[in-house]
Design a protein around this motif. Sequence first.
Motif, PDB file in Angstrom:
ATOM      1  N   UNK A 309      14.504  29.554 -46.496  1.00 39.32           N
ATOM      2  CA  UNK A 309      14.747  28.229 -45.856  1.00 39.32           C
ATOM      3  C   UNK A 309      14.177  27.040 -45.379  1.00 39.32           C
ATOM      4  N   UNK A 310      13.280  27.199 -44.793  1.00 34.81           N
ATOM      5  CA  UNK A 310      12.920  26.643 -44.136  1.00 34.81           C
ATOM      6  C   UNK A 310      11.456  25.747 -44.759  1.00 34.81           C
ATOM      7  N   UNK A 311      10.913  26.491 -45.894  1.00 36.30           N
ATOM      8  CA  UNK A 311       9.671  26.224 -46.941  1.00 36.30           C
ATOM      9  C   UNK A 311       9.754  26.407 -48.307  1.00 36.30           C
ATOM     10  N   UNK A 312      10.909  27.238 -48.545  1.00 39.73           N
ATOM     11  CA  UNK A 312      10.997  27.347 -49.591  1.00 39.73           C
ATOM     12  C   UNK A 312      12.337  26.488 -50.542  1.00 39.73           C
ATOM     13  N   UNK A 313      12.079  25.561 -51.389  1.00 41.41           N
ATOM     14  CA  UNK A 313      12.849  25.158 -51.931  1.00 41.41           C
ATOM     15  C   UNK A 313      13.847  25.690 -53.092  1.00 41.41           C
ATOM     16  N   UNK A 314      15.402  25.638 -53.368  1.00 36.45           N
ATOM     17  CA  UNK A 314      15.648  26.986 -54.663  1.00 36.45           C
ATOM     18  C   UNK A 314      16.160  26.129 -55.588  1.00 36.45           C
ATOM     19  N   UNK A 315      16.511  26.628 -56.578  1.00 40.35           N
ATOM     20  CA  UNK A 315      18.323  25.416 -58.006  1.00 40.35           C
ATOM     21  C   UNK A 315      18.214  26.168 -58.769  1.00 40.35           C
ATOM     22  N   UNK A 316      19.183  25.847 -59.781  1.00 44.52           N
ATOM     23  CA  UNK A 316      19.926  27.244 -60.245  1.00 44.52           C
ATOM     24  C   UNK A 316      19.769  26.422 -61.870  1.00 44.52           C
ATOM     25  N   UNK A 317      19.036  27.022 -62.963  1.00 49.29           N
ATOM     26  CA  UNK A 317      19.560  26.256 -64.052  1.00 49.29           C
ATOM     27  C   UNK A 317      21.061  26.943 -64.764  1.00 49.29           C
ATOM     28  N   UNK A 318      20.888  25.852 -65.507  1.00 46.40           N
ATOM     29  CA  UNK A 318      22.562  25.710 -65.690  1.00 46.40           C
ATOM     30  C   UNK A 318      23.191  27.619 -66.468  1.00 46.40           C
ATOM     31  N   UNK A 319      24.288  27.838 -65.832  1.00 49.16           N
ATOM     32  CA  UNK A 319      24.314  28.986 -66.410  1.00 49.16           C
ATOM     33  C   UNK A 319      24.901  28.706 -68.188  1.00 49.16           C
ATOM     34  N   UNK A 320      24.562  29.867 -68.636  1.00 45.29           N
ATOM     35  CA  UNK A 320      24.924  30.051 -70.250  1.00 45.29           C
ATOM     36  C   UNK A 320      26.308  31.505 -70.756  1.00 45.29           C
TER      37      UNK A 320
END
Length: 391
Positions: A309-320
């Motif tokens: 969590x200090x070096x890697x960015x995360x996100x999520x796509x829209x749930x389908x």
Amino acid sequence: MVLNDRGGVATLQGHGTLQIKDSDPSPLLLPHGFPDRVSTRMAWHGSDLRETEQYVYELTVADLKEISEALSAFKTLGLDGDIVTKDTFPLPTLQPKLEALCDELHQGIGFFLIRGLGPQNYSVADSTIVFLGIQSYIAELRGRQTGSGDMIVHLISDNEQSVPALQPGASRPSDGSISFHTDEVGDILAFQDRSTIKHGTRAVLASFYAVYNTLAATRPDVIETLAKPDWLFFYPHYHRRPILFYHDGKLMLNFAVESLLGSTYWRRPVEYLKPTAIQLEALSLLQNIAQAHAIRFHVEPGDLRFINNLAILHRRDVYTFEEGTTERGHLARLCLRNEKRRWKLPVGMGDWGGGLGSSWDEVFDQGEKVERIWNIEPMPNAFFPMRQYGT
């Protein structure tokens, strides 16, 4: 959208949509002491990993047998479900493999996925114990994620929009996409996928180290902006601090667009000063470059995902969701630390009023008087203990 050579003043609209306007160039200077470039496996591009799927560890039949035996052994001890450690959940053969994956988190590519724990094979309580058992070999310290002491945060959404009004922080209903971010606290994040979406979900990760190298080569002034201590956060508390740190030879990033600009879920107080045009530009370029370097991968129910969590960015796509079904997106999240392998956080910077260090240490306070709440399922107004694993 294509960036010009120097970018420009950018504005974020909604959840990270990017617009670029012409502006005068800023001085091309890196902050004092920051590296011109970082050469490490953590500075990966999505294309580097997409072909090999080296980030996925597929549990073998022998692994699953050992996990099942460890679960049975734990149940015979008569302990509460949160007392899951390497001693109470023995995995002698799998242990060296998990320790190697732990090295990947701290010194390698910064994330991995464990696959093969089919949710149909476990009750909710048993799957939680297995999650905690495996996690204890990766990062033994578990942190509180809310002021009330929630140890598990549930991120949920369904296609009927029937998610109840849950306690703020303990569960966060959302079915939309989320911009790149790190979570508020936690050296390591662990996610257990409990979704019931037929075709699975897609996770999106990006290495900030790769983003940094791009910015250092083209827009070092943006790095200077990210490293200034004048970013006004209103969540989890009102405070000012940098987004970007360089400490003990490591780059560390900590931010979420929502905690700076607000969102439907987190309302930004109108009386707070808004980010400047230069800060908005920095946020937009960060999002845009992360998107260019990102990797997207399929996530199946039962998968365990671990992220630095200090070096890697995360996100999520829209749930389908499939029309006419009761599918639900559901992630159970832990906030973790490995005491031996942990990165040293910036010291002498105070709590959320000025930096990272002490607030994160309080999250991992192991004192007996610290309240901890274990909601193994989303609960609207109550919780039940983890002594629910039955016979």
